[in-house]
Design an enzyme around this catalytic site. Structure first.
Site, mmCIF file in Angstrom:
data_model
loop_
_atom_site.group_PDB
_atom_site.id
_atom_site.type_symbol
_atom_site.label_atom_id
_atom_site.label_comp_id
_atom_site.label_asym_id
_atom_site.label_seq_id
_atom_site.Cartn_x
_atom_site.Cartn_y
_atom_site.Cartn_z
ATOM 1 N N ARG A 81 -18.037 16.397 11.910
ATOM 2 C CA ARG A 81 -18.748 15.149 11.860
ATOM 3 C C ARG A 81 -17.856 14.026 11.239
ATOM 4 N NH1 ARG A 81 -19.621 11.067 7.799
ATOM 5 N NH2 ARG A 81 -19.275 12.792 6.279
ATOM 6 N N ASP A 82 -17.355 13.986 9.989
ATOM 7 C CA ASP A 82 -16.541 13.071 9.604
ATOM 8 C C ASP A 82 -15.351 12.822 10.578
ATOM 9 O OD1 ASP A 82 -15.923 10.949 7.710
ATOM 10 O OD2 ASP A 82 -14.985 12.093 6.273
ATOM 11 N N HIS A 86 -13.020 14.811 -1.981
ATOM 12 C CA HIS A 86 -12.699 14.352 -0.640
ATOM 13 C C HIS A 86 -11.679 13.225 -0.449
ATOM 14 C CE1 HIS A 86 -14.855 13.342 3.210
ATOM 15 N NE2 HIS A 86 -14.025 12.339 3.284
ATOM 16 N N HIS A 112 -8.659 11.355 1.729
ATOM 17 C CA HIS A 112 -7.896 11.014 3.072
ATOM 18 C C HIS A 112 -6.355 10.841 2.731
ATOM 19 C CE1 HIS A 112 -11.463 9.555 5.346
ATOM 20 N NE2 HIS A 112 -11.870 10.195 4.620
ATOM 21 N N CYS A 128 -11.724 5.904 8.903
ATOM 22 C CA CYS A 128 -13.034 5.195 8.568
ATOM 23 C C CYS A 128 -12.878 4.007 9.400
ATOM 24 C CB CYS A 128 -12.936 5.044 6.926
ATOM 25 S SG CYS A 128 -14.388 4.123 6.648
ATOM 26 N N ASN A 137 -8.946 12.407 7.044
ATOM 27 C CA ASN A 137 -9.121 13.239 5.865
ATOM 28 C C ASN A 137 -7.883 14.168 5.707
ATOM 29 O OD1 ASN A 137 -12.313 12.864 5.234
ATOM 30 N ND2 ASN A 137 -12.207 13.351 7.309
#
Length: 301
Positions: free
Chosen positions: A15-16, A207, A209, A240, A249
């Site tokens: 997803r991300d 979370h 990056h 992003c 990430n």
């Protein structure tokens, strides 16, 4: 602080990670990625997002992906649902856990979802009520916790306030996102100290990056603060769209290498994980961002 014996990794690559790729990814490739990840031992995979394809075209077909994956017992297959319409689509697809997101920065909230932080939280109320009625768990994300591309430094107390709101409204876990990857170990520990005063640490996740190469260091700092859940993305996929220059990430392979080196259990098989990352990168016609994957491919270890 004693290091934990077990850490849960939340795999956000499907997803991300994929949502920031320029090309459209086939449903078949998405399904293969999810199945590869669960075969490697990941117990939580964020499969997709129920958002308008107009805004995030890479997430089109999330319902089809959920219909085709080989669901394994004991694995949580999550989805991002930014609004009630998305939540209803997720329920229809058989999703048992969803995630919502808010920003710790007013500017980022406006750029990302065209509303204030307060308005974004208000939008979640009917969704939280619906989730409770359906027996669906909700996980929360807070973005820009260690810096904003528009505002710079974000006060830790501001992050704590947003995290506390999400927790109070029913998010069983709140993931603290260093969206632009500017955090450092000291600031990470200070942040957790501030947020931990409002939300129990066993209900927090990290979370990170890796824009400045500090993600693994920040995870170690978080471990020292009692955090035992971390989001990561196979092959370091991601970025992003609302934070120009922010890289992906932290790579799941790199986090696993850190944890394995400290004797912390995860239940994940490194060789299968690396293979999963290499396969999706081949489909995307790009190279892995994982340092561990590159090292293993070069037979350094």
């Amino acid at each position: 602080m004693t290091l934990p014996s077990f850490v849960r990794l939340v795999e956000v690559g499907p997803r991300d990670g994929l949502q920031n790729e320029k090309q459209i990814i086939s449903v078949a490739d998405k399904v293969r990625l999810v199945d590869d990840l669960t075969a490697a031992g990941l117990s939580y995979v964020e499969v997709g997002s129920f958002v308008s394809p107009k805004w995030v075209p890479q997430m089109a077909g999330s319902g089809e992906v959920f219909a085709q994956i080989q669901r394994k017992a004991g694995v949580t297959y999550g989805a991002l649902t930014p609004n009630l319409k998305g939540f209803e689509a997720a329920v229809e697809a058989g999703v048992k856990e969803v995630a919502v997101f808010a920003a710790a920065s007013e500017s980022f909230s406006q750029k990302n979802i065209n509303c204030s932080i307060a308005e974004s939280l208000e939008r979640f109320v009917p969704m939280m009520e619906a989730a409770k009625a359906h027996g669906i768990s909700v996980r929360g994300y807070v973005s820009c916790v260690l810096g904003c591309p528009y505002e710079g430094e974000v006060p830790a107390e501001q992050v704590a306030a947003v995290a506390a709101e999400l927790y109070a409204m029913g998010c069983y876990e709140v993931s603290l996102g260093d969206t632009i990857g500017t955090g450092t170990a000291g600031k990470t520990r200070q942040l957790i100290d501030a947020v931990g005063a409002r939300v129990p640490r066993d209900h927090l996740a990290g979370h990170f990056h890796d824009t400045f190469g500090q993600a693994v260091t920040n995870i170690y700092a978080s471990l020292l603060e009692g955090i035992t859940v971390f989001d990561s993305s196979v092959a370091g996929l991601g970025g992003c769209p609302y934070a120009k220059g922010a890289t992906g990430n932290v790579a799941t392979e790199d986090v696993l290498y850190l944890l394995n080196g400290m004797g912390i259990e995860t239940g994940i098989d490194m060789s299968k994980l690396v293979a999963a990352g290499q396969r999706i990168c081949s489909a995307l016609e790009r190279k892995s961002n994982s340092r561990v994957s590159k090292a293993m491919s070069a037979q350094i270890i």
